[in-house]
Design a protein around this motif. Structure first.
Motif, PDB file in Angstrom:
ATOM      1  N   ALA A  83      17.571  37.408  -1.667  1.00 57.77           N
ATOM      2  CA  ALA A  83      18.626  37.665  -0.679  1.00 57.77           C
ATOM      3  C   ALA A  83      18.070  38.466   0.496  1.00 57.77           C
ATOM      4  N   GLN A  84      17.231  39.478   0.210  1.00 56.93           N
ATOM      5  CA  GLN A  84      16.642  40.269   1.293  1.00 56.93           C
ATOM      6  C   GLN A  84      15.691  39.422   2.132  1.00 56.93           C
ATOM      7  N   LYS A  85      14.915  38.565   1.467  1.00 57.72           N
ATOM      8  CA  LYS A  85      13.992  37.678   2.186  1.00 57.72           C
ATOM      9  C   LYS A  85      14.774  36.752   3.124  1.00 57.72           C
ATOM     10  N   ASN A  86      15.879  36.197   2.630  1.00 61.83           N
ATOM     11  CA  ASN A  86      16.698  35.312   3.465  1.00 61.83           C
ATOM     12  C   ASN A  86      17.379  36.082   4.593  1.00 61.83           C
ATOM     13  N   ALA A  87      17.834  37.307   4.308  1.00 61.16           N
ATOM     14  CA  ALA A  87      18.425  38.145   5.354  1.00 61.16           C
ATOM     15  C   ALA A  87      17.387  38.425   6.432  1.00 61.16           C
ATOM     16  N   ASP A  88      16.153  38.750   6.022  1.00 62.36           N
ATOM     17  CA  ASP A  88      15.081  39.016   6.983  1.00 62.36           C
ATOM     18  C   ASP A  88      14.802  37.790   7.859  1.00 62.36           C
ATOM     19  N   ALA A  89      14.797  36.601   7.244  1.00 63.53           N
ATOM     20  CA  ALA A  89      14.532  35.363   7.998  1.00 63.53           C
ATOM     21  C   ALA A  89      15.607  35.132   9.059  1.00 63.53           C
ATOM     22  N   VAL A  90      16.866  35.333   8.700  1.00 61.60           N
ATOM     23  CA  VAL A  90      17.966  35.140   9.649  1.00 61.60           C
ATOM     24  C   VAL A  90      17.943  36.233  10.714  1.00 61.60           C
ATOM     25  N   ASN A  91      17.708  37.474  10.290  1.00 62.70           N
ATOM     26  CA  ASN A  91      17.638  38.576  11.256  1.00 62.70           C
ATOM     27  C   ASN A  91      16.541  38.337  12.287  1.00 62.70           C
ATOM     28  N   LYS A  92      15.416  37.791  11.833  1.00 62.20           N
ATOM     29  CA  LYS A  92      14.301  37.513  12.754  1.00 62.20           C
ATOM     30  C   LYS A  92      14.718  36.505  13.819  1.00 62.20           C
ATOM     31  N   VAL A  93      15.411  35.457  13.407  1.00 60.29           N
ATOM     32  CA  VAL A  93      15.884  34.456  14.370  1.00 60.29           C
ATOM     33  C   VAL A  93      16.907  35.078  15.324  1.00 60.29           C
ATOM     34  N   LEU A  94      17.797  35.904  14.785  1.00 62.10           N
ATOM     35  CA  LEU A  94      18.844  36.524  15.604  1.00 62.10           C
ATOM     36  C   LEU A  94      18.289  37.588  16.537  1.00 62.10           C
ATOM     37  N   GLY A  95      17.180  38.220  16.137  1.00 62.49           N
ATOM     38  CA  GLY A  95      16.585  39.272  16.954  1.00 62.49           C
ATOM     39  C   GLY A  95      17.179  40.648  16.724  1.00 62.49           C
ATOM     40  N   TRP A  96      17.953  40.816  15.685  1.00 62.23           N
ATOM     41  CA  TRP A  96      18.515  42.112  15.318  1.00 62.23           C
ATOM     42  C   TRP A  96      18.931  42.070  13.845  1.00 62.23           C
ATOM     43  N   THR A  97      19.206  43.230  13.266  1.00 62.17           N
ATOM     44  CA  THR A  97      19.539  43.301  11.842  1.00 62.17           C
ATOM     45  C   THR A  97      21.030  43.120  11.639  1.00 62.17           C
ATOM     46  N   ALA A  98      21.420  41.895  11.358  1.00 64.19           N
ATOM     47  CA  ALA A  98      22.822  41.586  11.070  1.00 64.19           C
ATOM     48  C   ALA A  98      23.085  41.666   9.570  1.00 64.19           C
ATOM     49  N   ALA A  99      22.118  41.206   8.764  1.00 59.25           N
ATOM     50  CA  ALA A  99      22.304  41.111   7.310  1.00 59.25           C
ATOM     51  C   ALA A  99      21.330  42.015   6.569  1.00 59.25           C
ATOM     52  N   ARG A 100      21.817  42.587   5.477  1.00 56.99           N
ATOM     53  CA  ARG A 100      20.953  43.388   4.612  1.00 56.99           C
ATOM     54  C   ARG A 100      21.419  43.226   3.173  1.00 56.99           C
ATOM     55  N   ALA A 101      20.443  43.260   2.281  1.00 52.51           N
ATOM     56  CA  ALA A 101      20.737  43.093   0.854  1.00 52.51           C
ATOM     57  C   ALA A 101      20.782  44.453   0.163  1.00 52.51           C
ATOM     58  N   HIS A 102      21.640  44.530  -0.843  1.00 46.08           N
ATOM     59  CA  HIS A 102      21.781  45.738  -1.653  1.00 46.08           C
ATOM     60  C   HIS A 102      21.613  45.323  -3.112  1.00 46.08           C
ATOM     61  N   ARG A 103      20.614  45.905  -3.798  1.00 43.52           N
ATOM     62  CA  ARG A 103      20.448  45.608  -5.219  1.00 43.52           C
ATOM     63  C   ARG A 103      21.344  46.579  -5.987  1.00 43.52           C
ATOM     64  N   ALA A 104      22.492  46.072  -6.427  1.00 40.58           N
ATOM     65  CA  ALA A 104      23.464  46.908  -7.121  1.00 40.58           C
ATOM     66  C   ALA A 104      24.438  46.015  -7.868  1.00 40.58           C
ATOM     67  N   LYS A 105      25.037  46.582  -8.912  1.00 40.51           N
ATOM     68  CA  LYS A 105      26.145  45.889  -9.566  1.00 40.51           C
ATOM     69  C   LYS A 105      27.328  45.941  -8.604  1.00 40.51           C
ATOM     70  N   VAL A 106      28.085  44.885  -8.567  1.00 44.71           N
ATOM     71  CA  VAL A 106      29.228  44.805  -7.660  1.00 44.71           C
ATOM     72  C   VAL A 106      30.192  45.962  -7.898  1.00 44.71           C
ATOM     73  N   GLU A 107      30.494  46.222  -9.165  1.00 44.87           N
ATOM     74  CA  GLU A 107      31.432  47.293  -9.502  1.00 44.87           C
ATOM     75  C   GLU A 107      30.955  48.638  -8.957  1.00 44.87           C
ATOM     76  N   THR A 108      29.669  48.929  -9.123  1.00 50.13           N
ATOM     77  CA  THR A 108      29.088  50.188  -8.651  1.00 50.13           C
ATOM     78  C   THR A 108      29.102  50.256  -7.133  1.00 50.13           C
ATOM     79  N   TYR A 109      28.739  49.177  -6.497  1.00 49.72           N
ATOM     80  CA  TYR A 109      28.714  49.141  -5.033  1.00 49.72           C
ATOM     81  C   TYR A 109      30.098  49.448  -4.464  1.00 49.72           C
ATOM     82  N   LEU A 110      31.122  48.828  -5.016  1.00 51.16           N
ATOM     83  CA  LEU A 110      32.476  49.041  -4.497  1.00 51.16           C
ATOM     84  C   LEU A 110      32.982  50.457  -4.764  1.00 51.16           C
TER      85      LEU A 110
END
Length: 193
Positions: A83-110
């Motif tokens: 997910a982070q690799k794909n976010a980096d690929a899209v961010n590179k095309v966009l030219g800014w950091t739009a997407a970022r990945a978080h390694r976490a359980k959904v319940e904990t993140y929320l």
């Protein structure tokens, strides 16, 4: 092969999560979903949350189509790295950091998210065998983080029964695509921030 379908990063190839345990949304379903979301006018400028993100396909598609921010939440190590690799690929095309990945359980993140943090568009794509009780708890935790007019998209097996929506969240639509069913929900009028 998974790819970004449209927008500024359209055509960008995404890395898939190796092995089993994830179930990528097909391009056909993704295309139909985003057509519907754009008709709702909820993608451009949105703050997007992609829960059980897997490779981050839905979140990165949102970034390509003009979302302001995208948070990809995935607990599995390999999937979070993809997910982070794909976010980096899209961010590179966009030219800014739009997407970022978080390694976490959904319940904990929320439960750890700041109380004033809200999202306009939320994707939930838990494993098809994910328990109903746990799903309801996640949806309930999500309610306080929904912006007015937010849209929640829940992807489940077409054989799954409609989830029990917690107080503060109302279903307003559903659509079946082969083995996949998408449920659309929004904050109740009395629960919106």
């Amino acid at each position: 092969m998974t790819r970004i379908i449209a927008g500024a990063a359209g055509g960008t190839t995404l890395t898939s999560v190796p092995g089993s345990g994830t179930r990528p949304t097909t391009d056909r379903v993704k295309e139909a979903l985003f057509s519907r979301l754009e008709a709702y006018n909820v993608v451009h400028g949105a703050h997007v949350l992609d829960l059980f993100a897997g490779s981050g396909s839905l979140g990165t598609e949102s970034a390509s189509r003009g979302a302001a921010t995208v948070d990809l939440v995935e607990s599995a190590d390999r999937a979070a790295a993809v997910a982070q690799k794909n976010a980096d690929a899209v961010n590179k095309v966009l030219g800014w950091t739009a997407a970022r990945a978080h390694r976490a359980k959904v319940e904990t993140y929320l439960t750890r998210a700041a109380e004033d943090l809200t999202w306009d568009l939320v994707f939930l794509d838990p494993p098809y065998d994910f328990g109903e009780t746990a799903l309801i708890e996640i949806l309930a935790d999500l309610v306080v983080h929904l912006a007015p007019g937010a849209v929640v998209v829940l992807e489940r097996s077409s054989r799954s029964a409609e989830p029990h929506w917690p107080e503060g969240l109302e279903r307003f639509g559903e659509k079946k695509y082969g083995e996949t069913r998408l449920w659309f929900a929004e904050p109740s009028a009395d629960s919106a921030h």
